[in-house]
Design a protein around this motif. Structure first.
Motif, PDB file in Angstrom:
ATOM      1  N   UNK A 430       0.831  -1.198   0.000  1.00  4.89           N
ATOM      2  CA  UNK A 430       0.000   0.000   0.000  1.00  4.89           C
ATOM      3  C   UNK A 430       0.872   1.258   0.000  1.00  4.89           C
ATOM      4  N   UNK A 431       1.717   1.374  -1.004  1.00  3.96           N
ATOM      5  CA  UNK A 431       2.655   2.495  -1.032  1.00  3.96           C
ATOM      6  C   UNK A 431       1.935   3.827  -1.229  1.00  3.96           C
ATOM      7  N   UNK A 432       1.005   3.884  -2.179  1.00  2.00           N
ATOM      8  CA  UNK A 432       0.276   5.126  -2.413  1.00  2.00           C
ATOM      9  C   UNK A 432      -0.634   5.488  -1.258  1.00  2.00           C
ATOM     10  N   UNK A 433      -1.385   4.504  -0.746  1.00  2.00           N
ATOM     11  CA  UNK A 433      -2.318   4.755   0.347  1.00  2.00           C
ATOM     12  C   UNK A 433      -1.584   5.064   1.651  1.00  2.00           C
ATOM     13  N   UNK A 434      -0.475   4.371   1.900  1.00  2.00           N
ATOM     14  CA  UNK A 434       0.257   4.562   3.153  1.00  2.00           C
ATOM     15  C   UNK A 434       0.789   5.974   3.298  1.00  2.00           C
ATOM     16  N   UNK A 435       1.370   6.512   2.219  1.00  2.00           N
ATOM     17  CA  UNK A 435       1.907   7.870   2.267  1.00  2.00           C
ATOM     18  C   UNK A 435       0.798   8.878   2.535  1.00  2.00           C
ATOM     19  N   UNK A 436      -0.349   8.681   1.898  1.00  5.39           N
ATOM     20  CA  UNK A 436      -1.480   9.601   2.070  1.00  5.39           C
ATOM     21  C   UNK A 436      -2.018   9.551   3.499  1.00  5.39           C
ATOM     22  N   UNK A 437      -2.203   8.354   4.031  1.00  7.12           N
ATOM     23  CA  UNK A 437      -2.790   8.193   5.363  1.00  7.12           C
ATOM     24  C   UNK A 437      -1.933   8.846   6.444  1.00  7.12           C
ATOM     25  N   UNK A 478     -10.133   2.204   3.484  1.00  4.48           N
ATOM     26  CA  UNK A 478      -9.290   3.394   3.638  1.00  4.48           C
ATOM     27  C   UNK A 478      -9.779   4.273   4.787  1.00  4.48           C
ATOM     28  N   UNK A 479     -11.087   4.466   4.884  1.00  5.08           N
ATOM     29  CA  UNK A 479     -11.647   5.332   5.923  1.00  5.08           C
ATOM     30  C   UNK A 479     -11.440   4.712   7.295  1.00  5.08           C
ATOM     31  N   UNK A 480     -11.613   3.388   7.380  1.00  3.12           N
ATOM     32  CA  UNK A 480     -11.440   2.694   8.656  1.00  3.12           C
ATOM     33  C   UNK A 480     -10.002   2.816   9.139  1.00  3.12           C
ATOM     34  N   UNK A 481      -9.058   2.583   8.246  1.00  2.00           N
ATOM     35  CA  UNK A 481      -7.652   2.654   8.645  1.00  2.00           C
ATOM     36  C   UNK A 481      -7.264   4.098   8.962  1.00  2.00           C
ATOM     37  N   UNK A 482      -7.814   5.054   8.204  1.00  3.80           N
ATOM     38  CA  UNK A 482      -7.542   6.455   8.501  1.00  3.80           C
ATOM     39  C   UNK A 482      -8.013   6.800   9.916  1.00  3.80           C
ATOM     40  N   UNK A 483      -9.211   6.325  10.291  1.00  2.00           N
ATOM     41  CA  UNK A 483      -9.717   6.581  11.634  1.00  2.00           C
ATOM     42  C   UNK A 483      -8.815   5.946  12.688  1.00  2.00           C
ATOM     43  N   UNK A 484      -8.294   4.762  12.412  1.00  2.00           N
ATOM     44  CA  UNK A 484      -7.410   4.073  13.361  1.00  2.00           C
ATOM     45  C   UNK A 484      -6.085   4.812  13.508  1.00  2.00           C
ATOM     46  N   UNK A 500     -13.642  12.634   3.420  1.00  2.00           N
ATOM     47  CA  UNK A 500     -14.411  11.734   2.560  1.00  2.00           C
ATOM     48  C   UNK A 500     -14.733  12.400   1.231  1.00  2.00           C
ATOM     49  N   UNK A 501     -15.030  13.700   1.269  1.00  2.00           N
ATOM     50  CA  UNK A 501     -15.427  14.402   0.053  1.00  2.00           C
ATOM     51  C   UNK A 501     -14.340  14.485  -0.998  1.00  2.00           C
ATOM     52  N   UNK A 502     -13.076  14.640  -0.576  1.00  2.00           N
ATOM     53  CA  UNK A 502     -11.993  14.771  -1.564  1.00  2.00           C
ATOM     54  C   UNK A 502     -11.371  13.418  -1.917  1.00  2.00           C
ATOM     55  N   UNK A 503     -11.856  12.360  -1.278  1.00  2.00           N
ATOM     56  CA  UNK A 503     -11.252  11.040  -1.507  1.00  2.00           C
ATOM     57  C   UNK A 503     -11.285  10.609  -2.976  1.00  2.00           C
ATOM     58  N   UNK A 504     -12.420  10.806  -3.714  1.00  2.00           N
ATOM     59  CA  UNK A 504     -12.422  10.387  -5.128  1.00  2.00           C
ATOM     60  C   UNK A 504     -11.374  11.107  -5.969  1.00  2.00           C
ATOM     61  N   UNK A 505     -11.040  12.342  -5.589  1.00  2.00           N
ATOM     62  CA  UNK A 505     -10.055  13.102  -6.363  1.00  2.00           C
ATOM     63  C   UNK A 505      -8.667  12.476  -6.229  1.00  2.00           C
ATOM     64  N   UNK A 506      -8.406  11.870  -5.076  1.00  2.00           N
ATOM     65  CA  UNK A 506      -7.079  11.306  -4.799  1.00  2.00           C
ATOM     66  C   UNK A 506      -7.025   9.789  -4.962  1.00  2.00           C
ATOM     67  N   UNK A 507      -8.188   9.163  -5.137  1.00  2.00           N
ATOM     68  CA  UNK A 507      -8.234   7.701  -5.166  1.00  2.00           C
ATOM     69  C   UNK A 507      -7.435   7.118  -6.320  1.00  2.00           C
ATOM     70  N   UNK A 508      -7.548   7.732  -7.499  1.00  2.00           N
ATOM     71  CA  UNK A 508      -6.850   7.205  -8.673  1.00  2.00           C
ATOM     72  C   UNK A 508      -5.347   7.247  -8.520  1.00  2.00           C
TER      73      UNK A 508
END
Length: 544
Positions: A430-437, A478-484, A500-508
């Motif tokens: 989860x390289x992309x998601x990890x950096x963002x979180x 993603x939201x669950x792990x972000x909350x944790x 949550x609102x900007x998540x689709x902009x960054x999801x790709x």
């Protein structure tokens, strides 16, 4: 929306199939999806024909519709009510009829029947777009901003406080509580299922150990990048001001010693009751390894784990359709307490999210060259055009077949190694998601005015690495792990509602980073185990 219609009958059925193939191809359906659509159309249509008063003159209308990326076929015809998807008890003992019913039943999730204005209507879902939820969330985002702006203009201060405290805040709280209710079971069963699944699918010995080790090292470097980006963005006090309305949640961040000592729970109940994700993770790893070692003796237990894993994912699937509504509520609340200038604050976060991608690619390029001991130039030249696929699909699992094909045909990775490394990597890279979180959590800690010293950064980094490395790659996780991770940073979990609102902009861009991590791990493993075709790797990326 794209719409195509024409009449369909027994006489023109074959030419209609040709027309259907041409239009489905034009709309972007795959060959497999087209074949499925044709099969279901044939079985459904001819059941309608046989049930009509005059099968020889029966005629209906076929419609192909593409909307928000979804592609569907519908057949409608006037006549007496007839549902072709009857229950098994109503099916005759005729062998051919039983065969047709088996086909329809196996695809029941793609079929539906409706009767309207004297017409029988059969709908066949050919393709479900992975970006449909993103469209809905974006619609919720815009709707919420406009609604909040209008309410702010027409309501008094007392009215604004009433709408916020009686309507908006309770909706947000219920959604966050539902997410946290699922968080523990979701991560617990996902990790256990991953361990038992790997033990059944392939030998986790030497190659599996190396793959996990490589993934951990790579993720650790990327998380350090996320920390650097978080410090660069800095505090955004405006966000905290919004969430402080009626929010008295207070969480204390643990230090490194507490993290290490506290990862082992006193019993198996408290971690789930308190949503302590690291302790839940420890229990899942411990029991998962025991089940993997038990082999065939634990076959029934593994089935239970897999069932529970699917059940929690289904529960998450029930919650996700509510997300666009919650986004609208969240944005409306934001606009009640701020103005349109707040949108520029999000712009800085989005910029940081996109800036992370080229930096991640630089890290992966160096990783391929240093660890793989090979020139990374062909790797980066070939992978960048391919990453358009995960960027557009926004789902690493959905593009997994194409990813494996890319590794084999463009990079020269051994087929068997690819079939093992890519699915396993989809869970751990989860390289992309990890950096963002970790970036977002650090921004919010700074925004809350909490100290960020070396002791905190070390403990936060270790905890985030453990949690991010094992979080499930499914929609909504993603939201669950972000909350944790917010909890580990000392930030109220309810603040995830702001993102949550900007998540689709960054999801790709996050998905592209995740898939790039999968591919780099598979490539390096092939290089280290002499399972790389160097001729294919050195070839030009041009089409044949």
């Amino acid at each position: 929306m794209s719409l195509k219609t024409r009449q369909i009958s027994k006489d023109n059925y074959r030419t209609t199939i040709v027309w259907l193939e041409e239009n489905l191809t034009e709309m972007g359906a795959t060959k497999k999806e087209i074949l499925k659509g044709e099969l279901l159309l044939e079985e459904s249509f001819f059941r309608m024909v046989s049930a009509s008063a005059d099968p020889g003159t029966f005629e209906g209308k076929i419609t192909i519709r593409k909307r928000f990326g979804d592609i569907s076929i519908s057949v409608s015809a006037r006549g007496e009510a007839f549902n072709p998807f009857v229950s098994m008890e109503e099916v005759s003992d005729d062998e051919e009829e039983m065969y047709v019913f088996a086909i329809l039943k196996s695809h029941k999730d793609s079929l539906s029947y409706n009767r309207r204005n004297g017409e029988n209507i059969i709908s066949i879902r050919v393709h479900s777009s992975s970006s449909k939820q993103a469209f809905r969330i974006m619609a919720g985002l815009v709707t919420g901003i406009l609604l909040g702006a209008v309410l702010k203009m027409v309501l008094s201060d007392g009215g604004i406080n009433w709408v916020d405290s009686i309507i908006l805040t309770p909706i947000q709280s219920m959604f966050i509580q539902a997410l946290m209710m699922l968080a523990g079971p979701l991560i617990f069963f996902s990790v256990m299922s991953g361990l038992t699944g790997m033990s059944n699918a392939a030998d986790i010995g030497k190659i599996g150990g190396k793959l996990l080790g490589i993934s951990i090292i790579k993720l650790a470097v990327v998380l350090l990048l996320g920390i650097a980006l978080g410090l660069w963005v800095g505090a955004i006090p405006e966000m905290v001001d919004i969430m402080q309305q009626g929010n008295d949640e207070n969480i204390k961040a643990i230090n490194l010693i507490e993290l290490i000592v506290g990862i082992v729970p006193k019993n198996v109940i408290i971690p789930f009751a308190s949503n302590n994700m690291l302790q839940i993770l420890f229990i899942a790893l411990f029991l998962g390894i025991l089940l993997a070692k038990a082999g065939d003796r634990a076959a029934h237990a593994k089935e239970v784990v897999e069932f529970c894993n699917r059940l929690t994912m289904d529960a998450m699937g029930v919650l996700m359709p509510i997300m666009p509504f919650v986004v609208a509520v969240s944005m409306a609340k934001m606009m009640l307490h701020t103005d349109f200038s707040m949108l520029f604050v999000y712009g800085k976060i989005i910029l940081a999210g996109y800036l992370a991608f080229p930096l991640i690619m630089l890290i992966l390029t160096i990783f391929v060259g240093v660890v793989g001991r090979i020139s990374p130039i062909p790797f980066i030249r070939k992978i960048l055009p391919y990453l358009v696929v995960p960027f557009s699909i926004c789902n690493s699992s959905a593009c997994m077949p194409e990813t494996m094909k890319f590794c084999r045909e463009k990079l020269g990775v051994d087929e068997k190694l690819t079939m093992f490394a890519i699915p396993v990597g989809a869970q751990f890279n989860m390289t992309g998601s990890g950096a963002y979180l970790i970036m977002i959590a650090l921004i919010m800690r700074l925004s809350c005015g909490l100290p960020v010293d070396i002791e905190f950064l070390v403990s936060f980094f270790v905890g985030s690495l453990l949690l991010t490395f094992t979080f499930p790659s499914i929609p909504g996780a993603m939201i669950i792990v972000m909350a944790s991770i917010f909890g580990m940073a000392g930030v109220p979990a309810s603040m995830v509602i702001l993102f949550i609102g900007i998540d689709p902009i960054l999801d790709g861009i996050r998905t592209a980073g995740n898939v790039a991590g999968d591919i780099s791990s598979a490539f390096v493993m092939a290089r280290l185990n002499d399972k790389l075709d160097k001729e294919i790797y050195a070839k030009s990326n041009s089409r044949k």
